[in-house]
Write a protein that holds these residues in place. Structure first.
Motif, PDB file in Angstrom:
ATOM      1  N   ARG A 142      36.660  72.717  58.539  1.00 35.28           N
ATOM      2  CA  ARG A 142      35.306  72.197  58.324  1.00 35.28           C
ATOM      3  C   ARG A 142      35.050  71.054  59.603  1.00 35.28           C
ATOM      4  O   ARG A 142      33.823  70.369  59.487  1.00 35.28           O
ATOM      5  CB  ARG A 142      34.984  71.476  57.031  1.00 35.28           C
ATOM      6  CG  ARG A 142      35.374  72.646  56.018  1.00 35.28           C
ATOM      7  CD  ARG A 142      34.718  72.146  54.946  1.00 35.28           C
ATOM      8  NE  ARG A 142      34.924  70.758  54.352  1.00 35.28           N
ATOM      9  CZ  ARG A 142      35.744  70.558  53.741  1.00 35.28           C
ATOM     10  NH1 ARG A 142      36.962  71.295  53.378  1.00 35.28           N
ATOM     11  NH2 ARG A 142      36.030  69.129  53.491  1.00 35.28           N
ATOM     12  N   SER A 158      30.768  70.502  58.083  1.00 34.32           N
ATOM     13  CA  SER A 158      30.394  71.103  57.056  1.00 34.32           C
ATOM     14  C   SER A 158      30.998  70.629  55.699  1.00 34.32           C
ATOM     15  O   SER A 158      32.005  70.036  55.812  1.00 34.32           O
ATOM     16  CB  SER A 158      30.895  72.547  56.962  1.00 34.32           C
ATOM     17  OG  SER A 158      30.509  73.325  55.732  1.00 34.32           O
ATOM     18  N   LYS A 159      30.225  70.794  54.702  1.00 32.42           N
ATOM     19  CA  LYS A 159      30.428  70.018  53.484  1.00 32.42           C
ATOM     20  C   LYS A 159      31.449  71.231  52.735  1.00 32.42           C
ATOM     21  O   LYS A 159      31.984  70.846  51.690  1.00 32.42           O
ATOM     22  CB  LYS A 159      29.602  69.484  52.523  1.00 32.42           C
ATOM     23  CG  LYS A 159      28.789  68.151  53.114  1.00 32.42           C
ATOM     24  CD  LYS A 159      27.960  67.741  52.269  1.00 32.42           C
ATOM     25  CE  LYS A 159      27.277  66.250  53.040  1.00 32.42           C
ATOM     26  NZ  LYS A 159      26.195  65.903  52.019  1.00 32.42           N
ATOM     27  N   SER A 160      31.234  72.334  53.005  1.00 29.21           N
ATOM     28  CA  SER A 160      31.827  73.395  52.257  1.00 29.21           C
ATOM     29  C   SER A 160      32.041  74.663  53.370  1.00 29.21           C
ATOM     30  O   SER A 160      31.102  75.122  53.925  1.00 29.21           O
ATOM     31  CB  SER A 160      30.826  73.884  51.146  1.00 29.21           C
ATOM     32  OG  SER A 160      29.686  74.424  51.540  1.00 29.21           O
ATOM     33  N   GLY A 161      33.220  75.170  53.519  1.00 33.83           N
ATOM     34  CA  GLY A 161      33.483  76.213  54.159  1.00 33.83           C
ATOM     35  C   GLY A 161      33.797  76.088  55.881  1.00 33.83           C
ATOM     36  O   GLY A 161      33.513  75.097  56.394  1.00 33.83           O
ATOM     37  N   ASP A 176      30.668  79.181  57.196  1.00 33.23           N
ATOM     38  CA  ASP A 176      30.645  79.911  56.098  1.00 33.23           C
ATOM     39  C   ASP A 176      29.633  79.107  55.007  1.00 33.23           C
ATOM     40  O   ASP A 176      29.557  79.547  53.915  1.00 33.23           O
ATOM     41  CB  ASP A 176      32.117  79.801  55.177  1.00 33.23           C
ATOM     42  CG  ASP A 176      33.312  80.507  56.012  1.00 33.23           C
ATOM     43  OD1 ASP A 176      32.589  81.388  56.768  1.00 33.23           O
ATOM     44  OD2 ASP A 176      34.287  80.512  55.683  1.00 33.23           O
ATOM     45  N   ASP A 177      29.267  77.958  55.473  1.00 36.22           N
ATOM     46  CA  ASP A 177      28.150  77.608  54.508  1.00 36.22           C
ATOM     47  C   ASP A 177      26.605  78.114  54.962  1.00 36.22           C
ATOM     48  O   ASP A 177      25.610  77.520  54.485  1.00 36.22           O
ATOM     49  CB  ASP A 177      27.933  75.594  54.828  1.00 36.22           C
ATOM     50  CG  ASP A 177      27.776  75.522  56.168  1.00 36.22           C
ATOM     51  OD1 ASP A 177      27.606  76.296  57.450  1.00 36.22           O
ATOM     52  OD2 ASP A 177      27.629  74.265  56.586  1.00 36.22           O
ATOM     53  N   ARG A 178      26.749  79.030  56.021  1.00 40.10           N
ATOM     54  CA  ARG A 178      25.574  79.539  56.227  1.00 40.10           C
ATOM     55  C   ARG A 178      24.486  78.929  56.801  1.00 40.10           C
ATOM     56  O   ARG A 178      23.336  79.412  57.033  1.00 40.10           O
ATOM     57  CB  ARG A 178      24.885  80.428  54.910  1.00 40.10           C
ATOM     58  CG  ARG A 178      25.897  80.992  54.261  1.00 40.10           C
ATOM     59  CD  ARG A 178      25.214  81.643  52.773  1.00 40.10           C
ATOM     60  NE  ARG A 178      26.151  82.279  52.073  1.00 40.10           N
ATOM     61  CZ  ARG A 178      25.862  82.953  50.817  1.00 40.10           C
ATOM     62  NH1 ARG A 178      24.495  82.561  50.271  1.00 40.10           N
ATOM     63  NH2 ARG A 178      26.868  83.462  49.938  1.00 40.10           N
ATOM     64  N   SER A 214      28.222  84.497  55.431  1.00 37.62           N
ATOM     65  CA  SER A 214      28.925  83.663  56.618  1.00 37.62           C
ATOM     66  C   SER A 214      28.523  83.945  57.887  1.00 37.62           C
ATOM     67  O   SER A 214      28.460  85.096  58.333  1.00 37.62           O
ATOM     68  CB  SER A 214      30.479  83.765  56.251  1.00 37.62           C
ATOM     69  OG  SER A 214      30.709  83.313  54.738  1.00 37.62           O
TER      70      SER A 214
END
Length: 619
Positions: free
Chosen positions: A521, A540-543, A562-564, A586
């Motif tokens: 990330r 990113s905080k996720s993914g 992946d966080d879109r 994603s």
């Protein structure tokens, strides 16, 4: 270093290319006859038929699974899928405001189907396989009135619901071995089913249409025939066609004012047939299975959606199919923009490469290689060819205007080509494989020559970026390494290592830094001469972060993962200047056009999004 993205300006979304053709009855025409409504991932798109202008309904947290439009056009209802054990949302949208009117949660894992009552009073919803219940909602009060198991224990799963055309208290449900007419008892807050008797005829019903006078129910079945059932008596009236059934099932039905039926089959055959004897009156063959039929007005024109993510417009009189919208039906693997121009870009996916015009969301060229996946592509600098790497281990070179296969390199990599790049002099191709090898190919007038095989990566090569002088390149790999290669001596110059599966590497235009991204990330800045880390950004905080790309002046770069979220960064400050929120899957690739006016991003749900780049290029 981290950078909070709260209260950051949003990117302006200009165009979305994409349509989830796998959603049954997912394509609708609004009663105003001017707008198409269809799903893409967790977004619902409202598109003006005349000028192509798009509005976007954002609110779902996972893929949209069904759509219903009220008869008046005042409301749109959409349901979604969710993970096992979680509730799936139903959203009722106020069409005029393009805003959420109500959000409801009762069904588990998936909302299978939705239907409005004729006067917009009620909405009936059907849960998926893990839920199996029917719920009736009051649209105005936004509350559930009552619910019931969709089918008897002796029957199979229920797949569809359809409201009566004249009565707010009657609707129909159907599925595997079950066909029921339901009546709403509002006083006692109950719905009571009546089983329709089909005798020895046992069918799995995929779609249902009710005649305009509510006399007959027409059921499209998995076996490819259509059942005609008397709605009041609950008895089978007819079943056909007897001789030539619809291959791969009758997936979609629509009744015209004349009483005739439009039928879409699983093999792509779109048919106009008689509702009395099911005799074919007209037909046209489309690409892949038909999943949606939408009537415009009185039915002189209809729109048809297919599993191939394509939308056709067909006239009643000539019955000729006009392809008005195309998109990828699988994940988009890569995007490439020709050097020196900002008018075109190319994308690749399973089975094909497609060339698009930037300003018009229209497909210019399609190159099809059946049953193969293109993992990576690039334009040669002279613009005379598209180079591409495929999962069958071959490198294919195509003409960008004709799409003609100009050259093929067989057995380029044993386990598939995972990354590719061309040199500035257009004489060589650098390819990376799933096995971790980097190979240099020389292009000859009518053949090719393997110049060198460079082995040091321990896992798949994910990205290749060649220096402007063609004397060096850098490659990234899933093993966490980025290696600088000498393209004269064909040896590794240096290696940088990170605790990540590296997805993309990119030279700064001045070529004194590279930036990397991956599954940790983070976005890393690295010094080219020494291979030292300079800066690390929490991106990113996720993914994972799957893609990065830098502007020509080097002042900004863009990332996606992946966080879109599509994020535009100030290179020197290391902070996000703008965020793009619209992707439903994603993000797989991002590219900034040469003139820094347009940004293109692609995702795993097959979507291609075009954004207005917020920073004008340096003069």
């Amino acid at each position: 270093m981290t950078c909070d993205t709260h209260d950051i300006p949003q990117l302006e979304l200009e165009t979305v290319i994409g349509f989830n053709g796998r959603v049954c009855a997912g394509l609708r025409v609004h009663p105003d006859r001017e707008h198409l409504i269809y799903p893409l991932g967790c977004t619902v798109i409202v598109k003006n038929i005349k000028d192509g202008k798009q509005d976007f309904l954002h609110g779902h947290t996972n893929n949209v699974s069904c759509i219903a439009v009220s008869k008046s056009g005042r409301y749109i209802a959409t349901g979604q899928v969710n993970f096992m054990g979680f509730k799936a949302d139903i959203i009722i949208w106020d069409y005029a405001q393009k805003a959420i009117h109500a959000r409801q949660q009762l069904h588990k894992a998936k909302v299978e189907a939705l239907s409005f009552s004729p006067n917009d009073t009620y909405l009936v919803s059907l849960g998926g396989q893990d839920d199996g219940s029917i719920v009736v909602w009051d649209v105005e009060t936004k509350q559930a009135i009552c619910g019931s198991p969709a089918s008897a224990q002796s029957s199979g799963l229920c797949f569809t619901v359809q409201y009566s055309n004249t009565n707010d208290n009657v609707f129909v449900s159907a599925g595997s071995g079950t066909l029921r007419v339901w009546e709403l008892d509002l006083v006692n807050r109950k719905i009571r089913p009546t089983e329709c008797q089909t005798g020895k005829l046992k069918r799995t019903v995929k779609c249902v249409e009710i005649s305009h006078d509510d006399e007959f129910i027409f059921c499209g079945t998995l076996t490819g025939d259509i059942m005609k059932v008397n709605m009041k008596k609950g008895l089978l009236n007819a079943c056909g066609p007897v001789k030539k059934k619809y291959r791969l099932g009758a997936n979609a039905l629509k009744i015209l004012k004349s009483g005739d039926l439009l039928v879409g089959s699983g093999d792509g055959l779109f048919t106009l047939c008689s509702a009395t004897n099911f005799k074919t009156l007209n037909e046209v063959q489309l690409e892949k299975g038909v999943t949606s039929i939408a009537l415009r007005g009185e039915g002189q024109q209809f729109y048809v959606g297919t599993e191939a993510a394509q939308i056709y417009r067909i006239g009643y009189d000539d019955f000729k199919a006009e392809l008005i919208s195309t998109s990828h039906s699988c994940a988009v693997k890569d995007v490439a923009i020709p050097f020196g121009t900002s008018e075109l870009f190319a994308t690749c996916s399973t089975d094909d490469i497609r060339l698009w015009h930037v300003n018009k969301p229209k497909e210019v060229l399609r190159i099809i290689i059946p049953n193969m996946t293109c993992n990576a592509l690039d334009f040669m600098v002279d613009g005379h060819s598209i180079i591409s790497g495929w999962n069958d281990g071959k490198i294919r070179i195509f003409g960008p205007e004709s799409g003609r296969l100009m050259h093929i390199i067989n057995n380029a990599h044993r386990q598939g080509v995972s990354a590719i790049a061309g040199t500035r002099d257009c004489r060589r191709i650098i390819s990376g494989g799933e096995e971790g090898e980097v190979r240099v190919w020389e292009l000859l007038p009518s053949s090719h020559r393997l110049v060198e095989v460079m082995k040091q990566h321990k896992a798949a090569v994910t990205c290749i970026h060649v220096k402007s002088d063609d004397r060096e390149c850098v490659t990234s790999s899933s093993d966490g390494s980025c290696i600088f290669w000498d393209l004269v001596q064909f040896v590794s110059i240096k290696m940088v290592l990170a605790n990540t599966m590296c997805r993309t590497v990119c030279y700064h235009p001045e070529e004194f830094h590279i930036i990397t991204c991956g599954t940790d990330r983070k976005i890393g800045y690295w010094d080219v001469s020494e291979g030292w880390p300079i800066r690390e950004l929490e991106a990113s905080k996720s993914g994972a972060i799957n893609a990065v790309h830098i502007t020509q002046d080097g002042k900004y770069f863009v990332s996606g993962g992946d966080d879109r979220l599509v994020k535009v960064w100030d290179y020197m400050e290391g902070c996000v200047t703008h965020v793009g929120v619209a992707h439903s899957g994603s993000i797989t690739s991002v590219k900034i056009c040469m003139n820094s006016r347009t940004l293109v991003s692609t995702s795993a749900d097959g979507a291609i999004l075009r954004w207005k780049f917020p920073h004008p290029p340096s003069s």
